[in-house]
Design a protein around this motif. Structure first.
Motif, short mmCIF file in Angstrom:
data_model
loop_
_atom_site.label_atom_id
_atom_site.label_comp_id
_atom_site.label_asym_id
_atom_site.label_seq_id
_atom_site.Cartn_x
_atom_site.Cartn_y
_atom_site.Cartn_z
N LEU A 45 10.98 -17.02 -3.37
CA LEU A 45 10.16 -16.15 -2.52
C LEU A 45 10.43 -16.38 -1.04
CD1 LEU A 45 6.65 -16.02 -4.22
CD2 LEU A 45 8.13 -14.10 -3.69
N CYS A 46 10.67 -17.61 -0.66
CA CYS A 46 10.83 -17.92 0.78
C CYS A 46 11.99 -17.17 1.41
CB CYS A 46 10.97 -19.44 0.96
SG CYS A 46 9.52 -20.38 0.42
N PRO A 47 13.23 -17.27 0.87
CA PRO A 47 14.31 -16.48 1.49
C PRO A 47 14.19 -14.99 1.24
CG PRO A 47 15.12 -17.61 -0.47
CD PRO A 47 13.74 -18.13 -0.22
N ALA A 48 13.64 -14.58 0.09
CA ALA A 48 13.54 -13.15 -0.21
C ALA A 48 12.60 -12.45 0.76
CB ALA A 48 13.05 -12.95 -1.65
N VAL A 49 11.44 -13.05 1.02
CA VAL A 49 10.49 -12.45 1.95
C VAL A 49 11.03 -12.54 3.38
CG1 VAL A 49 8.17 -12.67 2.90
CG2 VAL A 49 8.53 -12.88 0.45
N GLY A 50 11.76 -13.61 3.69
CA GLY A 50 12.33 -13.72 5.02
C GLY A 50 13.36 -12.64 5.30
N LEU A 51 14.10 -12.22 4.28
CA LEU A 51 15.14 -11.21 4.47
C LEU A 51 14.61 -9.79 4.32
CD1 LEU A 51 18.10 -12.86 2.49
CD2 LEU A 51 17.85 -12.68 4.97
N MET A 52 13.78 -9.55 3.33
CA MET A 52 13.35 -8.19 3.00
C MET A 52 11.94 -7.87 3.46
SD MET A 52 14.96 -7.78 -0.82
CE MET A 52 14.23 -9.30 -1.43
N GLY A 53 11.18 -8.85 3.90
CA GLY A 53 9.80 -8.59 4.28
C GLY A 53 8.87 -8.60 3.09
N ARG A 54 7.59 -8.40 3.37
CA ARG A 54 6.59 -8.44 2.30
C ARG A 54 6.76 -7.27 1.34
NH1 ARG A 54 6.36 -12.40 6.07
NH2 ARG A 54 4.25 -12.98 6.74
N ARG A 55 6.84 -6.05 1.89
CA ARG A 55 6.92 -4.87 1.05
C ARG A 55 8.26 -4.81 0.31
NH1 ARG A 55 6.50 0.89 3.88
NH2 ARG A 55 8.43 0.09 4.77
N GLY A 56 9.35 -5.13 1.00
CA GLY A 56 10.66 -5.11 0.35
C GLY A 56 10.76 -6.14 -0.76
N GLY A 57 10.23 -7.36 -0.50
CA GLY A 57 10.26 -8.39 -1.54
C GLY A 57 9.41 -8.02 -2.73
N LEU A 58 8.22 -7.48 -2.48
CA LEU A 58 7.33 -7.08 -3.58
C LEU A 58 7.95 -5.96 -4.40
CD1 LEU A 58 4.59 -7.54 -4.89
CD2 LEU A 58 3.59 -5.96 -3.25
N LEU A 59 8.57 -5.01 -3.74
CA LEU A 59 9.22 -3.90 -4.45
C LEU A 59 10.40 -4.40 -5.27
CD1 LEU A 59 9.37 -0.84 -4.91
CD2 LEU A 59 10.83 -0.69 -2.88
N THR A 60 11.18 -5.32 -4.73
CA THR A 60 12.35 -5.84 -5.46
C THR A 60 11.93 -6.58 -6.72
OG1 THR A 60 13.59 -6.06 -3.39
CG2 THR A 60 14.35 -7.34 -5.28
N PHE A 61 10.94 -7.46 -6.61
CA PHE A 61 10.51 -8.22 -7.78
C PHE A 61 9.80 -7.32 -8.81
CE2 PHE A 61 10.78 -11.82 -4.73
CZ PHE A 61 11.68 -12.59 -5.45
N MET A 62 9.14 -6.28 -8.36
CA MET A 62 8.52 -5.37 -9.31
C MET A 62 9.58 -4.58 -10.07
SD MET A 62 5.80 -4.33 -10.73
CE MET A 62 4.39 -4.80 -9.73
N ILE A 63 10.64 -4.19 -9.41
CA ILE A 63 11.74 -3.50 -10.09
C ILE A 63 12.39 -4.41 -11.12
CG2 ILE A 63 14.04 -2.50 -9.74
CD1 ILE A 63 13.07 -1.43 -7.06
N ILE A 64 12.59 -5.68 -10.77
CA ILE A 64 13.17 -6.63 -11.74
C ILE A 64 12.24 -6.81 -12.94
CG2 ILE A 64 13.88 -9.03 -12.05
CD1 ILE A 64 14.70 -9.07 -9.11
N CYS B 258 3.51 1.08 -10.41
CA CYS B 258 3.40 0.22 -9.22
C CYS B 258 4.59 0.39 -8.30
CB CYS B 258 3.28 -1.24 -9.64
SG CYS B 258 1.73 -1.65 -10.47
N ILE B 259 5.77 0.62 -8.85
CA ILE B 259 6.96 0.80 -8.02
C ILE B 259 6.78 2.00 -7.10
CG2 ILE B 259 9.41 1.41 -8.09
CD1 ILE B 259 9.64 -0.27 -10.62
N ILE B 260 6.20 3.07 -7.62
CA ILE B 260 5.97 4.27 -6.81
C ILE B 260 4.91 4.01 -5.74
CG2 ILE B 260 5.27 6.69 -6.89
CD1 ILE B 260 6.31 6.77 -9.75
#
Length: 610
Positions: free
Chosen positions: A418-437, A542-544
């Protein structure tokens, strides 16, 4: 100057308002931008208090994962069967930390009359010899023989802690907004000690379940108040990292629980489970001095207009952070700049806000509802992946904690990712990425495994098992990240005046998601496939909805309902690019306005005459 004033009096402005030549902007509402930087930023005072919020996270981890040991299902051997049946043995699959195991199931080569459990097996036995494989020699199940016809009481005991936590998040969140974070923290600690220690002296399973409900209620208030205080102490650049440290400590409590249980085994005077309960509750005694050393949240005091208490706290924080009260010393705003403004506001009465007022907003309530659904889906589908990862045919062995440590290891890996993912993609981008996975892992597990079983009969069993485990690990990893980020996201976008209530709603939704695990076990996993399909569909929804959320990274925390309502999703184009696009559009259509209206009218008249 006198002539200027006379002229202004002779010709008053319209609407009765006198224009200000140099309006002075207010500084108090901008806590992250002016108040906290002028008090030393993230200084010594804030760092010490954040460390004090980390220490209880380890103890909270002990309590949240204690069900795995206190309510673990044992292996049983029937000593005295009701009929002429000997050597009836019972074994159960491994227990998951999120819910536990089903009722004790019997295996034998005979038939007899007895009580039927949830799996349809017969329990025809007068006396059991029960053996635990989870570190303790005796727990609640073995103490009161909660097997077969009494196995449903184990599920009630598991419900009690979760249901108590759900009510605790809702009630304590509202109280934290109305009375402050500090009173909720202290009350939660005191009653946690009372009810937690009382659990160890339960005389029957009914008393145990009732006290566990109140223990969960107080545990929820403790966790929520610490989370909110930690968020409100930090500047934008420190919020996520300080929260993740607390998450690591909570997972550390999960990892240490088997060792703590092993130390409590074979206690001479008391039952093992009683000693374990006392051991995991007693460390909360260290939080009693928080009554004096932990102050109220300065951010909440300013947001609710407790200006008299705010003034004294500001002076104390500035002194502890060694901030000069007269000169700026490189700071954006000096303390003496907003103290006169604070003096002018001392006459105002405090104004408290309830979470119910959120319904009068247009954007804020939608954001919180989206995060509630995300949290519910993340924890709910986590149980589906956890059950798919475990081998239902596995027999209890010496490695009885394999599944437990696997889940704890996945939680650690999630925090690390979570630490590097949120640092690179932000809160919304990280949440969207993990929800897609999570959605992909769920859909592939539901669809691909059935496809393999249809077209590859020879390799069906081996491939299904391998792919199921792989997708389950990926799904548990991503769903845990979704749940963690949803809770943190809510804490950042909810205004200070209702942050406790908003965070309580999201945490209560997470509790409902975790509650699906013991519900499924109560029905012996009947309807599990439909349960997984429903949560898989929720991930697509949730992705939408996640695209509608704002991005709070680097932004100051909203303080009032107006701030939270204006905290909306940014456009895809940057402001500069958007203005440039509008400028080009204006140039392209400039010739249209050069056409005289009269000539157009004449042409239109001539056309009608034809």
């Amino acid at each position: 100057m006198a002539a200027g004033r006379t002229e202004a009096q002779d010709h008053p402005p319209e609407n009765g308002f006198t224009p200000l030549e140099h309006p002075v902007p207010r500084l108090l509402p901008h806590i992250d931008g002016s108040v906290l930087p002028s008090l030393g930023g993230f200084g010594k005072h804030q760092k010490q208090l954040v460390v004090l919020t980390w220490i209880p996270a380890l103890f909270i981890g002990f309590s949240q994962f204690s069900d795995y040991f206190l309510l673990a299902q044992p292996n049983g051997t029937c000593v005295q069967p009701l009929a002429n049946h000997s050597n009836w043995t019972a074994a159960t699959p491994p227990v998951t930390v999120t819910g536990g195991a089903p009722a004790l199931q019997l295996k034998g080569n005979g038939t007899g009359e007895g009580y039927g459990d949830g799996s349809g097996m017969l329990c025809a036995c007068k006396e059991w010899r029960l053996e635990l494989q989870t570190g303790l020699s005796q727990n609640v199940v073995t103490k009161w023989n909660l097997v077969c016809d009494s196995a449903w009481k184990v599920h009630i005991a598991k419900f009690s802690l979760l249901v108590g936590s759900i009510f605790g998040y809702l009630v304590m969140g509202v109280m934290a907004d109305w009375f402050g974070r500090h009173p909720v923290l202290i009350l939660s600690v005191l009653f946690m000690l009372v009810f937690g220690l009382s659990v160890a002296f339960s005389v029957n399973v009914t008393m145990f379940s009732t006290l566990r409900f109140f223990e969960g209620f107080c545990l929820a208030g403790l966790a929520l108040s610490l989370y909110v205080l930690r968020i409100e102490l930090c500047l934008p650049a420190w919020r996520f990292s300080m929260t993740m440290v607390a998450s690591f400590l909570m997972v550390g409590g999960q990892l240490l629980m088997p060792g703590v249980a092993a130390l409590c085994r074979n206690w001479p005077d008391r039952d093992d489970w009683q000693v374990l309960q006392i051991v995991i509750i007693s460390p909360f005694v260290l939080m009693l001095p928080y009554v004096w050393i932990f102050p109220e949240s300065l951010r909440w005091l300013l947001a609710t207009q407790h200006y008299r208490r705010s003034k004294a706290m500001m002076l104390r924080i500035a002194k502890k952070n060694q901030v000069d009260m007269t000169t700026e010393k490189g700071l954006k705003v000096c303390v003496s700049c907003f103290l006169p403004e604070l003096e002018q506001e001392l006459h105002k009465k405090p104004q408290r806000t309830c979470i119910v007022k959120m319904m009068s907003t247009r954007n804020l309530w939608k954001n919180i509802v989206v995060l509630c659904v995300n949290s519910l889906t993340g924890y709910g589908i986590h149980h589906c992946f956890a059950r798919s990862m475990m081998d239902p045919e596995a027999q209890p062995t010496a490695l009885c904690h394999a599944d437990y440590y696997t889940m704890a290891g996945i939680a650690v890996a999630t925090c690390l990712a979570l630490c590097p993912a949120v640092g690179l993609m932000g809160r919304r981008g990280g949440l969207l990425t993990f929800m897609i996975i999570t959605a992909l892992a769920s859909l592939l597990q539901l669809g691909l495994l059935n496809l393999i079983g249809k077209y590859s009969l020879l390799l069906r069993d081996s491939l299904n098992r391998r792919f199921s485990v792989a997708f389950s690990i990926i799904g548990m990893f991503s769903s845990h990240a979704v749940s963690t980020l949803s809770i943190f996201f809510c804490a950042e976008i909810t205004p200070t005046v209702i942050r406790g209530g908003g965070l309580g709603l999201v945490l209560a939704s997470a509790g409902f998601g975790m509650l699906t695990a013991p519900i499924m076990e109560l029905h012996n996993q009947k309807g599990y496939f439909l349960h997984h399909v429903i949560f898989a569909c929720c991930t697509l929804l949730c992705i939408i909805c996640l695209l509608l959320l704002p991005e709070p990274r680097g932004q100051p925390l909203p303080e009032s309902l107006a701030d939270g309502e204006s905290f909306t999703r940014q456009t895809l184009l940057h402001p500069g690019e958007q203005h440039l696009l509008l400028a080009k559009s204006d140039g392209d259509y400039s010739r249209v306005h050069d056409t005289p209206f009269d000539s157009l009218g004449e042409d239109f008249t001539a056309y009608n005459s034809l």
